[in-house]
Design a protein around this motif. Sequence first.
Motif, short mmCIF file in Angstrom:
data_model
loop_
_atom_site.label_atom_id
_atom_site.label_comp_id
_atom_site.label_asym_id
_atom_site.label_seq_id
_atom_site.Cartn_x
_atom_site.Cartn_y
_atom_site.Cartn_z
N SER A 1 29.79 -1.55 -13.96
CA SER A 1 28.49 -2.16 -14.20
C SER A 1 28.42 -3.61 -13.74
O SER A 1 27.33 -4.15 -13.52
CB SER A 1 28.13 -2.08 -15.69
OG SER A 1 29.12 -2.73 -16.47
N GLU B 1 20.62 -2.55 -9.14
CA GLU B 1 20.66 -2.07 -10.52
C GLU B 1 21.56 -0.83 -10.59
O GLU B 1 21.54 0.00 -9.69
CB GLU B 1 19.26 -1.72 -11.02
CG GLU B 1 18.33 -2.93 -11.11
CD GLU B 1 16.95 -2.57 -11.62
OE1 GLU B 1 16.62 -1.36 -11.59
OE2 GLU B 1 16.22 -3.48 -12.05
N ILE B 2 22.32 -0.73 -11.67
CA ILE B 2 23.23 0.40 -11.86
C ILE B 2 22.58 1.39 -12.82
O ILE B 2 22.26 1.04 -13.96
CB ILE B 2 24.58 -0.06 -12.43
CG1 ILE B 2 25.16 -1.20 -11.57
CG2 ILE B 2 25.55 1.12 -12.49
CD1 ILE B 2 25.42 -0.83 -10.15
N GLY B 3 22.37 2.63 -12.36
CA GLY B 3 21.79 3.68 -13.20
C GLY B 3 22.86 4.54 -13.83
O GLY B 3 24.03 4.49 -13.45
N MET C 1 15.12 -4.13 -3.54
CA MET C 1 15.81 -3.64 -4.74
C MET C 1 16.52 -2.34 -4.41
O MET C 1 16.01 -1.51 -3.65
CB MET C 1 14.82 -3.42 -5.89
CG MET C 1 15.47 -2.90 -7.18
SD MET C 1 14.29 -2.78 -8.55
CE MET C 1 13.99 -4.52 -8.84
N SER D 1 18.74 0.83 -6.34
CA SER D 1 19.21 1.46 -7.57
C SER D 1 20.30 2.47 -7.22
O SER D 1 20.07 3.39 -6.43
CB SER D 1 18.04 2.16 -8.29
OG SER D 1 18.49 2.76 -9.49
N LYS E 1 18.21 -7.10 -5.16
CA LYS E 1 18.61 -6.87 -6.55
C LYS E 1 19.18 -5.46 -6.68
O LYS E 1 18.52 -4.48 -6.35
CB LYS E 1 17.42 -7.05 -7.49
CG LYS E 1 17.79 -6.93 -8.97
CD LYS E 1 16.59 -7.20 -9.86
CE LYS E 1 16.98 -7.11 -11.34
NZ LYS E 1 15.81 -7.36 -12.22
N THR F 1 22.18 -9.77 -7.99
CA THR F 1 21.41 -10.05 -6.78
C THR F 1 22.36 -10.50 -5.68
O THR F 1 23.10 -11.47 -5.86
CB THR F 1 20.34 -11.12 -7.04
OG1 THR F 1 19.48 -10.68 -8.10
CG2 THR F 1 19.50 -11.35 -5.80
N ALA G 1 26.39 -4.90 -10.63
CA ALA G 1 24.95 -5.16 -10.64
C ALA G 1 24.70 -6.65 -10.45
O ALA G 1 25.54 -7.49 -10.79
CB ALA G 1 24.34 -4.69 -11.96
N LYS H 1 24.14 4.58 -8.61
CA LYS H 1 24.90 5.09 -9.74
C LYS H 1 26.38 4.79 -9.52
O LYS H 1 26.82 4.57 -8.40
CB LYS H 1 24.67 6.59 -9.92
CG LYS H 1 23.23 6.96 -10.28
CD LYS H 1 23.09 8.47 -10.44
CE LYS H 1 21.69 8.84 -10.90
NZ LYS H 1 20.65 8.45 -9.95
N SER I 1 24.69 -12.52 -12.37
CA SER I 1 25.25 -11.36 -13.04
C SER I 1 26.39 -11.82 -13.93
O SER I 1 26.75 -13.00 -13.97
CB SER I 1 25.75 -10.34 -12.03
OG SER I 1 26.88 -10.85 -11.36
#
Length: 285
Positions: free
Chosen positions: A208, A233-235, A138, A140, A231, A213, A211, A142, A177
């Motif tokens: 966004s 993820e966008i913070g 995973m 994460s 995976k 997989t 984001a 920005k 997604s």
Amino acid sequence: MIRRLLSLILLSTLEIPQQMSLHEAKLGDDVNLTCVKNNAEFSYWYKLNFGYLLETVAKGTYGRISLSGQFNNSRFSATKVGHVYSLIIRNVSKEDEATYLCHAGSVYEPEFINGTILAVKDPKTQLKSVTVKQTPDMESVKLGDTMTLQCSLLSKNENDTDQCPDEDKVHWFKGGSESHPGVIYHGSLRNKEDGRCDYSLSKTVTNSSDAGTYYCAVVTCSEILFGEGTKVEIGQKWDPVVIVLGILLALCVIVIVVLKHAGFLVPEYQRKHCRQQSLIQGLLH
């Protein structure tokens, strides 16, 4: 095997499902593919394999579903329960390896709901000495950051690096997604030593929709090996202006507290007392 990867590349040119997933099954397994659509007037299941036309597996109208052509046999069945449409393939074989698409809706608003890449593994022919590992599991990031994903081809023989495929035989695709599911990315070779071949994908996160997989697919020895996926993820990225204003506000509070304790700020009751004394002196004069 090669056809499956080429099907992925072909999907990158088609505006089809909004969601794409990878389903791995062993030879002889039973597979259940599903999609969800509310109030659909019709439904279709399609099979897409490179080198073949798009084949209709099943079609239905208002819940009445029937199988088409060669798929009308005991190994295939299609059902509808509530808003869930299912395509069941029993005793899967290598010939069933393909991308399966669910298409449903109304005459005026038809849409591809999702797509599933079905990979069928044969334990007898599967490469035992080579495995693919993706890292990290995973990530994460920005908005504006650059993410770096790695796909490693690992060999039990530490001295065997001759089997490292060329860069154009390692592909990345994103599934699950809201963005275009068939986007194919190409990375680069980072390392080739001690029975290990490392490939990386670097991509700047711009919105966004990045984001999802990300999977790597390695073509080697007439076999396609898939990674288990990373995976992403966008913070939330903090606005520098908000950060500066927050720091200034905190400094103002600190200054006020320091001045108050140092006696530079006159307490409220002293201000009231001074006003009263001024008023009395004014009346006397």
